[in-house]
Design a protein around this motif. Structure first.
Motif: not given
Length: 373
Positions: A153, A157, A114, A124-126, A111
């Protein structure tokens, strides 16, 4: 059932035809959609020109909705979080282009790249800390956080838009870290107080907050037969403190309108910071994404339209180039006021005879004269 509206006494006589047209629309829409209770506030050139409440805040006890009734903003809270982040950036206390890990040193390795602006715009792709049943794992906030940080993920991001609540959990932590106070305290001092939002607080269905409208839905229970007719039923919503930055505000349409006036007049942010906050995040192919810095962008140009939308029952839409903003808060899930707010906004046509900056300046002078020395 419709209960008599509570008129805003200071409405300008010049807005009377537009106000009457808006009232007719609201009454019609409430009947069509079976909305039990509703607040509407309209801002034109920095002045509240319409502020009314209709219907019932609580159906079973016959409690009328008033202008003091609190309604949940739900995900429209994200716009307030966007303003808080923009304030910190304007003050030089954070960089929107920096990685979140600059401010939070305990993030998973995957992460760490991000960007703050990607959290705001849901690029963010989280992984999401919520699933169909609520917090991941169905346990405590701490257990949900442990579960989500163990997930990979979902995209690199910045690669794609995917709405989720993890973004705003991190933003709340960044705000607390960089401001030196809790998220809710920073909003109370930096926005609620400045905008005279005396009726605004945080909470959900589990909290005992005075004067909160009861939430309803027309959807049958999950245990009903598939062909069961729709009927008005209670709707319970759970927004624990972990998720407040993404959906925890309880407020009124008047308070929200005061906040929008403070924002557009530069009392919360300067023009440059506000313009960046309302600029849609770009996707890798160069297209504008659907979100900016905490705000959905309904239309970029011409006639910029930015919004706060929450819980399929509350919304506000700002039309900066028209000098118009409309706030509609309801207690019916599925009312989706963002879908009919444009019809209300169209009642308040541009005044082409006078440039907008002159109309705004005149409105400020009139308010100052009323307030006195």
């Amino acid at each position: 059932m419709l209960i008599g509206a509570l008129p805003f006494a200071a409405a300008s006589a010049s807005q009377a035809p537009a106000n009457e047209q808006a009232r007719r629309l609201i009454r019609q829409i409430m009947q069509e959609l079976r909305i039990p209770g509703l607040q509407i506030t309209v801002v034109k050139d920095g002045q509240i020109v319409l502020s009314e409440a209709y219907g019932l805040a609580n159906v079973e006890n016959g409690v009328r909705a008033s202008r003091d009734t609190r309604f949940p903003l739900n995900s429209a809270t994200k716009a307030f979080t966007g303003v808080a982040i923009a304030q910190l950036a304007e003050q030089g206390r954070l960089d929107l282009d920096a990685s979140a890990s600059r401010y939070l040193d305990d993030l998973p390795a995957a992460w760490r790249e991000v960007r703050v602006r990607q959290l705001l715009a849901h690029t963010s792709g989280l992984p999401d800390i919520l699933d169909a049943n609520g917090l991941l794992g169905g346990g405590s906030e701490a257990q949900a956080w442990t579960a989500v940080t163990a997930r990979p993920l979902e995209a690199a991001p910045g690669q794609r838009f995917a709405y989720n609540q993890t973004n705003y959990v991190l933003l709340a932590r960044i705000i607390a870290q960089q401001s030196g106070m809790s998220y809710e305290r920073f909003l109370a001092t930096g926005q609620f107080s400045s905008a005279r939002m005396a009726r605004t607080t945080f909470g959900d269905s589990y909290d005992l907050v005075p004067d909160v409208a009861t939430m309803y839905s027309l959807a049958p229970r999950a245990t009903d037969a598939a062909d069961a007719p729709s009927r008005l039923s209670h709707w319970f919503y759970d927004i624990p403190p972990l998720l407040w930055a993404g959906g925890g505000i309880l407020t009124t349409a008047d308070d929200t309108a005061h906040w929008l006036v403070a924002l557009t007049e530069g009392r919360l942010l300067g023009d440059a910071a506000r313009a960046r906050m309302w600029s849609a995040e770009r996707l890798p192919d160069g297209r504008a994404g659907p979100w900016a810095g905490g705000w959905p962008v309904l239309r970029a140009s011409p006639d910029l339209q930015v919004a706060g939308i929450g819980g399929a029952r509350s919304a506000f839409v700002v039309y900066p180039e028209r000098g118009v903003a409309v706030v509609v808060l309801t207690n019916l899930v599925g009312a989706n006021p963002q879908q009919f707010i444009p019809r209300i906004a169209d009642c308040y046509a541009r005044d082409s005879s006078t440039p907008r900056h002159e109309r705004v300046a005149l409105a400020r002078q009139q308010r100052a004269a009323i307030a006195g020395p």
